[in-house]
Design an enzyme around this catalytic site. Structure first.
Site, PDB file in Angstrom:
ATOM      1  N   ASP A  26     -25.737   2.263  20.237  1.00  0.00           N
ATOM      2  CA  ASP A  26     -25.528   1.037  19.472  1.00  0.00           C
ATOM      3  C   ASP A  26     -26.061  -0.181  20.216  1.00  0.00           C
ATOM      4  OD1 ASP A  26     -23.484   1.587  21.401  1.00  0.00           O
ATOM      5  OD2 ASP A  26     -22.350  -0.091  20.592  1.00  0.00           O
TER       6      ASP A  26
ATOM      7  N   GLU B 297     -24.888  -0.603  23.603  1.00  0.00           N
ATOM      8  CA  GLU B 297     -25.341   0.439  24.524  1.00  0.00           C
ATOM      9  C   GLU B 297     -24.213   1.358  24.987  1.00  0.00           C
ATOM     10  OE1 GLU B 297     -27.323  -2.387  27.505  1.00  0.00           O
ATOM     11  OE2 GLU B 297     -29.037  -1.414  26.540  1.00  0.00           O
TER      12      GLU B 297
END
Ligand SMILES: *[C@@H]1O[C@H](CO)[C@@H](O)[C@H](O)[C@H]1NC(C)=O
Ligand SMILES: *[C@@H]1O[C@H](CO)[C@@H](O)[C@H](O)[C@H]1NC(C)=O
Ligand SMILES: *[C@@H]1O[C@H](CO)[C@@H](O)[C@H](O)[C@H]1NC(C)=O
Ligand SMILES: *[C@@H]1O[C@H](CO)[C@@H](O)[C@H](O)[C@H]1NC(C)=O
Ligand SMILES: *[C@@H]1O[C@H](CO)[C@@H](O)[C@H](O)[C@H]1NC(C)=O
Ligand SMILES: *[C@@H]1O[C@H](CO)[C@@H](O)[C@H](O)[C@H]1NC(C)=O
Ligand SMILES: *[C@@H]1O[C@H](CO)[C@@H](O)[C@H](O)[C@H]1NC(C)=O
Ligand SMILES: *[C@@H]1O[C@H](CO)[C@@H](O)[C@H](O)[C@H]1NC(C)=O
Ligand SMILES: *[C@@H]1O[C@H](CO)[C@@H](O)[C@H](O)[C@H]1NC(C)=O
Ligand SMILES: *[C@@H]1O[C@H](CO)[C@@H](O)[C@H](O)[C@H]1NC(C)=O
Ligand SMILES: *[C@@H]1O[C@H](CO)[C@@H](O)[C@H](O)[C@H]1NC(C)=O
Ligand SMILES: *[C@@H]1O[C@H](CO)[C@@H](O)[C@H](O)[C@H]1NC(C)=O
Length: 640
Positions: free
Chosen positions: A347, A350
């Site tokens: 995402d 991270e």
């Protein structure tokens, strides 16, 4: 598999007269040959507790339990993660892994299987359970309603107008100047077209955190501001400066695509400032980057062509990767999105590999824009590929709506450890960066409005500074907004209750409010559903809007609603203003207890987010000259 012996039924406390029942399945250590064994479980008061024996076979273990929810469904969401609790037995041959998870919103009716992934050795072990589960103990709680609003700001504030004005020392001018310091930064070895994520790293004598890298996402969002400035500028010199920066950016993106060290294709998230790949351990791939990069460059190309720029230049330096692979990145990024959008990736924070709403939204926008852009480039074949992918992707977006919680889930998959609220501002950012202008998950979509309400209000009980609700002149401060309520990242490390509000997340709520107002204005009315009503009850309670009614542009109730949204938009920016140090610099976050700036200094995305919120505010107010006047300032040479 093996028989499951229900060997004991213990009673663990009573509430409301009903006993909480713990079912014990395994009393002694498992025999050899069983790598994963459920020990015991209970489901009381809406909380599921479980304990398991896991063979200690490798270092990185993932232990999860699949179940059937109260609706009788088993989905990628009906999974509970276990965490390490202790070692047992001789030489720690076995470990105990436990969970205590709030499941009341979904409910649980059957345990399906317990799965242990020994990731270092690539093995997965499963215990099939198929055990019916009955709730016992205290009754499950119900989903809390959104709170009552603590204030009712209305309309635009002169303080925010002045803070964002195009004048020396205003926050807009500071953000503009500080953002450009981080584009083509004066760092040894840095190449043109790159963006340093923050002034925090060895060059800046600030090694913790080390953000002295070029992140594909952050760079594309920053260059999107440059692209807006390019389109708005009317003076020749600044317009040329912006065009040069954007063409350099396109070249740097093409160089990244051709780096021989890519481990996960074009979803590689992070590069050194010399434009070569960062190969250390990281959450990769992050498949939003190719999409946001393509969006920014297509927007630039459209403005460039509208300004009389040459089609050949656009094909050679922006679009046609098939013929100009060393200089033109867009076609390649778009085709990557078309063939990889359904693969899980990390995402925007991270942290978690899954299917993310944010990533899907920006990928969708890239594909929708790409289909018409490819046609403009005379490439009907690519256009058809992108259209087909866009249609298939769009068909998956409905799965993110969670009717039990009345939110769009930030990801469709097992919940990130401890992120039990399922709330994340990434959903709002997904609309801001990913809305394609075609009515699909727009700012005024009732599911989006409901999500924005529940996400933003979730931080009130989390941050102590949310208790400061007015500035020294009594003007309303908006809710300080972080990434998600359970966040533990404090800007350098992780800490219990360590997560803080972020400038860019708070700016996102402001921008969201302004853009929703603009969209209602374009639509000419506001229609209220059961799903959207709580949003208006919070942000515009005085309007008294009712489900099933539609309020026409210009009517008293319409105006009251829009005044509420605009007042909150300014209140969110006022929170940023309130917690910005006197020099106007924006770091990553501000402390949840003290409001003091924290984390990476001069975070480029913080500056970009204040500018995009300011553009949305000016657009809403019909101030076409705002972006132009900022753009016409031009960039001074980077020497520091
Ligand atoms: C289980 O395996 C270990 C290691 O191979 C061995 O030392 C131990 O005796 C075995 N235990 C039983 C109960 O078979
Ligand atoms: C479930 O686990 C939590 C946290 O460990 C604990 O406080 C609670 O008492 C447990 N409930 C039962 C029924 O065992
Ligand atoms: C794990 O759960 C078991 C069973 O409820 C309990 O006895 C044990 O204390 C738990 N361990 C930890 C570290 O919470
Ligand atoms: C651990 O191993 C030692 C020596 O092999 C043995 O004497 C002891 O009983 C074992 N303990 C357990 C808890 O199995
Ligand atoms: C566990 O059950 C879920 C739900 O039925 C299923 O999707 C999954 O494949 C199962 N896991 C394993 C490893 O069998
Ligand atoms: C669950 O409840 C049903 C119906 O009351 C009962 O027949 C069943 O034995 C219970 N199961 C467990 C595991 O307690
Ligand atoms: C970092 O420290 C060095 C050595 O003290 C100094 O020359 C340099 O100007 C400093 N850089 C910044 C950005 O403060
Ligand atoms: C780019 O910078 C990194 C980090 O400083 C360095 O390890 C790498 O060798 C450099 N690559 C090139 C091609 O200069
Ligand atoms: C992207 O798609 C291509 C072609 O389908 C495939 O070979 C590649 O593995 C995918 N990459 C990722 C990161 O999913
Ligand atoms: C159309 O695009 C596909 C996929 O990118 C490619 O395999 C094919 O060769 C292209 N066809 C033409 C006529 O360019
Ligand atoms: C805010 O203030 C109220 C009342 O003083 C207090 O109960 C609450 O805990 C405070 N909230 C936070 C997050 O500190
Ligand atoms: C952030 O957490 C780390 C521990 O991971 C701690 O060392 C550091 O002091 C914390 N930072 C602040 C500003 O509290």
């Amino acid at each position: 598999m093996r028989d499951i012996l229900i060997s004991a039924l213990a009673l663990a406390g009573t509430a409301f007269g009903q006993a909480c029942q713990t079912t014990t399945l395994q009393t002694s250590l498992p025999s050899n040959g069983s790598e994963v064994v459920l020990r015991s479980y209970s489901y009381c008061g809406g909380i599921f507790n479980g304990s398991a024996y896991i063979a200690n076979l490798d270092y990185n273990k993932v232990v999860s339990l699949a179940y059937t929810n109260a609706q009788g469904q088993s989905t990628p969401l009906s999974v509970v993660n276990f965490g390490y609790a202790s070692g047992v037995g001789n030489g720690s041959q076995w470990e105990v892994w436990n969970t205590s998870t709030s499941l009341y919103i979904d409910g649980i009716t059957e345990l399906l299987n317990l799965t242990f992934q020994a990731t270092d050795i690539g093995e997965t072990y499963v215990q099939t359970l198929n055990l019916p589960v009955n709730a016992s103990g205290a009754p499950a709680p119900t989903l809390p309603s959104p709170p009552a609003p603590y204030a009712t700001p209305k309309g635009f504030g002169n303080d925010i107008t002045s803070w964002l004005s195009i004048s020396v020392g205003s926050e807009s001018e500071t953000a503009f100047a500080r953002m450009f310091l981080n584009i083509n930064p004066a760092v040894e070895g840095a190449v043109d077209g790159i963006v340093v994520a923050a002034r925090s790293g060895p060059t800046y004598n600030q090694t913790d955190p080390d953000y002295e890298y070029h992140w594909v996402r952050d760079a594309s969002l920053t260059m999107d501001v440059v692209q807006t400035l390019y389109a708005a500028a009317t003076k020749a010199k600044p317009k040329t400066q912006y065009a040069n920066i954007l063409f350099e950016y396109a070249t740097s993106r093409a160089t990244e695509q051709n780096d021989p060290g890519l481990q996960t294709g074009l979803g590689e998230p992070k590069f050194y400032l010399n434009n070569t790949i960062f190969t250390g351990p990281w959450g990769r791939p992050q498949n939003d980057g190719p999409a946001t990069s393509a969006i920014t460059l297509m927007e630039f190309a459209n403005s460039y062509l509208a300004n009389g720029g040459s089609m050949d230049n656009v094909k050679q330096k922006i679009y046609n990767s098939a013929t100009f692979s060393a200089s033109a990145p867009v076609m390649k990024d778009l085709l990557f999105v078309a063939s990889n959008w359904s693969s899980p990736s990390f995402d925007l924070w991270e942290e978690e590999e899954s299917d993310h709403f944010y990533t899907r939204m920006v990928q969708r926008r890239a594909l929708v824009m790409g289909a018409s852009f490819a046609t403009k480039m005379g490439d009907s074949n690519t256009s058809a590929t992108l259209s087909t992918a866009a249609t298939a992707l769009t068909a998956t977006l409905g799965q993110f709506w969670d009717p039990n919680r009345e939110i769009l889930l930030y990801e469709y998959g097992p919940v990130l450890a401890n992120k039990a609220s399922y709330l994340d501002i990434a959903v709002v950012l997904g609309v801001i960066h990913g809305y394609a202008g075609d009515g699909v998950y727009s700012y005024t979509n009732d599911e989006v409005l409901s999500s924005a309400l529940r996400i933003s209000t979730s931080f009130i009980d989390v941050y102590a500074i949310a208790n400061t609700t007015a500035d020294s002149s009594g003007r309303v401060l908006g809710i300080p907004i972080g990434r998600y309520p359970e966040d533990v990242y404090n800007g350098t490390g992780t800490q219990v209750n360590g997560g803080n509000p972020w400038y860019l997340c708070t700016a996102a709520m402001a921008q969201f409010m302004y853009s929703a107002s603009t969209e209602f204005g374009d639509a000419g009315s506001i229609s209220i559903t059961n799903t959207s009503k709580p949003f208006f009850d919070y942000f515009a309670p005085g309007a008294g809007l009712q489900v099933g009614q539609s309020y026409e542009f210009g009517s008293n109730k319409y105006n009251a609603a829009i005044n509420g949204l605009n007042g909150w938009g300014d209140a969110f920016l006022r929170t940023i203003k309130y917690y910005t140090p006197a020099d106007g610099h924006l770091s990553e976050e501000f402390n949840r207890n003290t409001g003091v700036a924290q984390g990476a200094a001069d975070l480029t995305w913080s500056y970009a987010s204040v500018l995009t919120a300011a553009f949305a505010r000016a657009e809403l107010r019909g101030q076409k000259a705002y972006a132009k006047n900022l753009a016409n300032l031009g960039v001074t040479a980077n020497t520091s």
